[in-house]
Design a protein around this motif. Structure first.
Motif, PDB file in Angstrom:
ATOM      1  N   GLU A  14      32.426  21.388  79.194  1.00  0.00           N
ATOM      2  CA  GLU A  14      31.651  20.158  79.292  1.00  0.00           C
ATOM      3  C   GLU A  14      30.187  20.518  79.477  1.00  0.00           C
ATOM      4  N   THR A  15      29.342  19.917  78.653  1.00  0.00           N
ATOM      5  CA  THR A  15      27.899  20.082  78.833  1.00  0.00           C
ATOM      6  C   THR A  15      27.408  18.848  79.566  1.00  0.00           C
ATOM      7  N   SER A  16      26.795  19.036  80.722  1.00  0.00           N
ATOM      8  CA  SER A  16      26.404  17.883  81.524  1.00  0.00           C
ATOM      9  C   SER A  16      25.026  18.084  82.128  1.00  0.00           C
ATOM     10  N   ALA A  17      24.293  16.967  82.250  1.00  0.00           N
ATOM     11  CA  ALA A  17      22.982  16.984  82.904  1.00  0.00           C
ATOM     12  C   ALA A  17      22.886  15.761  83.800  1.00  0.00           C
ATOM     13  N   ALA A  18      22.248  15.925  84.942  1.00  0.00           N
ATOM     14  CA  ALA A  18      22.102  14.826  85.898  1.00  0.00           C
ATOM     15  C   ALA A  18      20.740  14.911  86.568  1.00  0.00           C
ATOM     16  N   ILE A  19      20.278  13.763  87.022  1.00  0.00           N
ATOM     17  CA  ILE A  19      19.030  13.685  87.772  1.00  0.00           C
ATOM     18  C   ILE A  19      19.334  13.086  89.148  1.00  0.00           C
ATOM     19  N   ILE A  20      18.833  13.736  90.182  1.00  0.00           N
ATOM     20  CA  ILE A  20      18.981  13.218  91.542  1.00  0.00           C
ATOM     21  C   ILE A  20      17.589  13.033  92.140  1.00  0.00           C
ATOM     22  N   ARG A  21      17.394  11.930  92.835  1.00  0.00           N
ATOM     23  CA  ARG A  21      16.122  11.682  93.520  1.00  0.00           C
ATOM     24  C   ARG A  21      16.399  11.276  94.961  1.00  0.00           C
ATOM     25  N   ASP A  22      15.937  12.076  95.881  1.00  0.00           N
ATOM     26  CA  ASP A  22      16.115  11.814  97.313  1.00  0.00           C
ATOM     27  C   ASP A  22      17.579  11.561  97.676  1.00  0.00           C
ATOM     28  N   GLY A  23      18.472  12.341  97.081  1.00  0.00           N
ATOM     29  CA  GLY A  23      19.892  12.241  97.400  1.00  0.00           C
ATOM     30  C   GLY A  23      20.655  11.189  96.642  1.00  0.00           C
ATOM     31  N   GLU A  24      19.995  10.467  95.734  1.00  0.00           N
ATOM     32  CA  GLU A  24      20.665   9.424  94.948  1.00  0.00           C
ATOM     33  C   GLU A  24      20.726   9.842  93.480  1.00  0.00           C
ATOM     34  N   ILE A  25      21.928   9.773  92.908  1.00  0.00           N
ATOM     35  CA  ILE A  25      22.098  10.133  91.501  1.00  0.00           C
ATOM     36  C   ILE A  25      21.544   9.014  90.616  1.00  0.00           C
ATOM     37  N   LEU A  26      20.552   9.372  89.775  1.00  0.00           N
ATOM     38  CA  LEU A  26      19.959   8.400  88.863  1.00  0.00           C
ATOM     39  C   LEU A  26      20.643   8.405  87.498  1.00  0.00           C
ATOM     40  N   SER A  27      21.188   9.558  87.118  1.00  0.00           N
ATOM     41  CA  SER A  27      21.884   9.643  85.828  1.00  0.00           C
ATOM     42  C   SER A  27      22.834  10.823  85.833  1.00  0.00           C
ATOM     43  N   ASN A  28      23.857  10.729  84.996  1.00  0.00           N
ATOM     44  CA  ASN A  28      24.849  11.806  84.892  1.00  0.00           C
ATOM     45  C   ASN A  28      25.520  11.691  83.534  1.00  0.00           C
ATOM     46  N   PHE A  29      25.163  12.572  82.608  1.00  0.00           N
ATOM     47  CA  PHE A  29      25.712  12.519  81.253  1.00  0.00           C
ATOM     48  C   PHE A  29      26.585  13.735  81.001  1.00  0.00           C
ATOM     49  N   ILE A  30      27.694  13.510  80.302  1.00  0.00           N
ATOM     50  CA  ILE A  30      28.647  14.583  80.003  1.00  0.00           C
ATOM     51  C   ILE A  30      29.017  14.527  78.526  1.00  0.00           C
ATOM     52  N   ALA A  31      28.926  15.672  77.848  1.00  0.00           N
ATOM     53  CA  ALA A  31      29.387  15.789  76.471  1.00  0.00           C
ATOM     54  C   ALA A  31      30.654  16.644  76.470  1.00  0.00           C
ATOM     55  N   ASN A  32      31.758  16.048  76.071  1.00  0.00           N
ATOM     56  CA  ASN A  32      33.027  16.773  76.018  1.00  0.00           C
ATOM     57  C   ASN A  32      33.173  17.491  74.684  1.00  0.00           C
ATOM     58  N   GLN A  33      33.987  18.533  74.670  1.00  0.00           N
ATOM     59  CA  GLN A  33      34.221  19.308  73.458  1.00  0.00           C
ATOM     60  C   GLN A  33      35.671  19.116  73.008  1.00  0.00           C
ATOM     61  N   THR A  34      35.852  18.461  71.889  1.00  0.00           N
ATOM     62  CA  THR A  34      37.214  18.186  71.390  1.00  0.00           C
ATOM     63  C   THR A  34      37.744  19.284  70.481  1.00  0.00           C
ATOM     64  N   ILE A  35      36.879  20.216  70.089  1.00  0.00           N
ATOM     65  CA  ILE A  35      37.269  21.233  69.117  1.00  0.00           C
ATOM     66  C   ILE A  35      38.403  22.119  69.626  1.00  0.00           C
ATOM     67  N   HIS A  36      38.542  22.226  70.949  1.00  0.00           N
ATOM     68  CA  HIS A  36      39.532  23.141  71.518  1.00  0.00           C
ATOM     69  C   HIS A  36      40.965  22.619  71.426  1.00  0.00           C
ATOM     70  N   GLU A  37      41.128  21.333  71.187  1.00  0.00           N
ATOM     71  CA  GLU A  37      42.464  20.737  71.176  1.00  0.00           C
ATOM     72  C   GLU A  37      43.382  21.401  70.158  1.00  0.00           C
ATOM     73  N   GLN A  38      42.823  21.767  68.999  1.00  0.00           N
ATOM     74  CA  GLN A  38      43.651  22.359  67.943  1.00  0.00           C
ATOM     75  C   GLN A  38      44.110  23.773  68.282  1.00  0.00           C
ATOM     76  N   TYR A  39      43.489  24.380  69.303  1.00  0.00           N
ATOM     77  CA  TYR A  39      43.848  25.747  69.676  1.00  0.00           C
ATOM     78  C   TYR A  39      44.708  25.806  70.942  1.00  0.00           C
ATOM     79  N   GLY A  40      44.934  24.666  71.570  1.00  0.00           N
ATOM     80  CA  GLY A  40      45.771  24.634  72.761  1.00  0.00           C
ATOM     81  C   GLY A  40      45.102  25.175  74.002  1.00  0.00           C
ATOM     82  N   GLY A  41      43.786  25.283  74.001  1.00  0.00           N
ATOM     83  CA  GLY A  41      43.048  25.790  75.151  1.00  0.00           C
ATOM     84  C   GLY A  41      41.606  26.035  74.770  1.00  0.00           C
ATOM     85  N   VAL A  42      40.779  26.307  75.760  1.00  0.00           N
ATOM     86  CA  VAL A  42      39.355  26.501  75.506  1.00  0.00           C
ATOM     87  C   VAL A  42      39.103  27.865  74.869  1.00  0.00           C
ATOM     88  N   VAL A  43      38.404  27.862  73.743  1.00  0.00           N
ATOM     89  CA  VAL A  43      38.000  29.098  73.062  1.00  0.00           C
ATOM     90  C   VAL A  43      36.564  29.399  73.495  1.00  0.00           C
TER      91      VAL A  43
END
Length: 345
Positions: A14-43
């Motif tokens: 998972e590629t993810s980036a987040a921004i926190i300001r003074d202890g509060e999460i302002l954003s949190n984005f995650i890009a999942n990788q579906t390519i591994h499904e055909q191999y039965g595990g993470v390559v």
């Protein structure tokens, strides 16, 4: 002065980036990788390449959302970036190629902005995911951290004082879920599918052994072997055994894995006298574990805490939260800091 931190998580697929300001999460984005499904595990090689493709758009999306949340122009990410006080990244543990992508991007950004760099331990961040939203546990608390590669009980005395008091001797609970799913012929990732089918099954129909490990240690290799032999024996007698009994098999496997986890957590609570309990990690998204964990707390009058689903699996918000406390403690690293596949807690 406000403290704003950009955090990057890239330990596995998972590629993810987040921004926190003074202890509060302002954003949190995650890009999942579906390519591994055909191999039965993470390559690993494919994961690294996908991180390289995803990291710029993911960071940009996190900056846009954070700017909008902060009441600024969400389209002017360059301007918001100038308000960032530090860059954080996952240093360990994980796939080395994946970690390198996040680490090098973070270093480059920190150098360009002339701001401090913060290295974060992935498993410590899973624990602190419990501090992202209210209600939050009060220190000291115990955290059962369960993922595909780790199973630990952590004694948390403060945000930066975390001690492992129990861990697996061999396989992790998440691996036990995924390997069991593979034996059942379920596609990758199989853990969530076991959870799905378990909701329709009888958890007490089939009996699987509970390892007798002393102290607060875990073991799942024997359980995996028992499940393998169980399936071999029954499919030899009836080739359609799995198909005809899938829900009950999944429910029974899940029931045993959950009972192993919570019996140890209960022992840890009784041993330490701590009544604030948390769970974290990818497997904490399992509905059977969440339900049984909540019931354990109710039965013993303990306070239980579970992160929101988006903060259970790998995400940058938990990296950002950990980095925030490290920033307050001035725990920075230089540009020579290297990621590592394995690391002590």
């Amino acid at each position: 002065m406000s403290i704003t931190i950009l955090a990057i998580e890239s330990s596995c697929d998972e590629t993810s980036a987040a921004i926190i300001r003074d202890g509060e999460i302002l954003s949190n984005f995650i890009a999942n990788q579906t390519i591994h499904e055909q191999y039965g595990g993470v390559v690993p090689e494919l994961a690294s390449r996908a991180h390289m493709q995803n990291i710029v758009p993911v960071v940009n999306a996190a900056l846009q959302k954070a700017a909008s949340q902060a009441g600024e122009n969400g389209n002017d990410t360059a301007a918001f970036l100038q308000s960032v006080n530090a860059i954080a990244f996952t240093q360990a543990p994980g796939l080395i190629g994946s970690l390198l992508v996040g680490a090098q991007f973070a270093k480059s950004l920190a150098l360009a902005l002339n701001v401090p760099l913060i290295a974060v331990h992935h498993m410590q961040a899973h624990v602190l995911a419990n501090l992202i939203e209210d209600p939050k546990p009060v220190f000291p608390f115990l955290c059962l951290t369960v993922s595909g590669g780790h199973t630990q009980i952590v004694l948390c005395e403060s945000p930066l004082s975390l001690k492992v008091i129990g861990e697996t001797m061999d396989d992790a609970a998440g691996e036990a879920f995924d390997k069991s799913a593979k034996l059942l012929g379920l596609p990758y990732p199989g853990g969530p599918l076991i959870d799905k089918y378990a909701k329709e099954g009888n958890p007490k129909r089939f009996k699987f052994p509970e390892p007798q490990i002393p102290g607060l240690g875990f073991s799942f290799s024997g359980l995996k072997t028992a499940i393998l032999y169980f399936l071999q024996e029954n499919t030899a007698a009836n080739p359609r055994f799995v198909e005809e009994n899938l829900a009950d098999i999944c429910a029974s496997i899940q029931h045993r894995i959950v009972s192993i986890l919570l019996n140890k957590l209960k022992a840890a609570a009784l041993t330490t006298g701590i009544d604030q309990l948390c769970i974290a990690g990818g497997v904490s998204a399992n509905s059977g574990l969440r339900k049984a964990f909540t019931e354990l707390g109710e039965q013993n009058n303990w306070k239980t805490f579970i992160p929101a689903f988006q903060y259970c699996t790998d995400n940058a918000a938990m990296i950002a939260m950990t980095a925030y406390y490290k920033y307050l403690n001035e725990e920075f690293v230089d540009l020579g800091a290297s990621p590592t596949a394995r690391a002590e807690f």
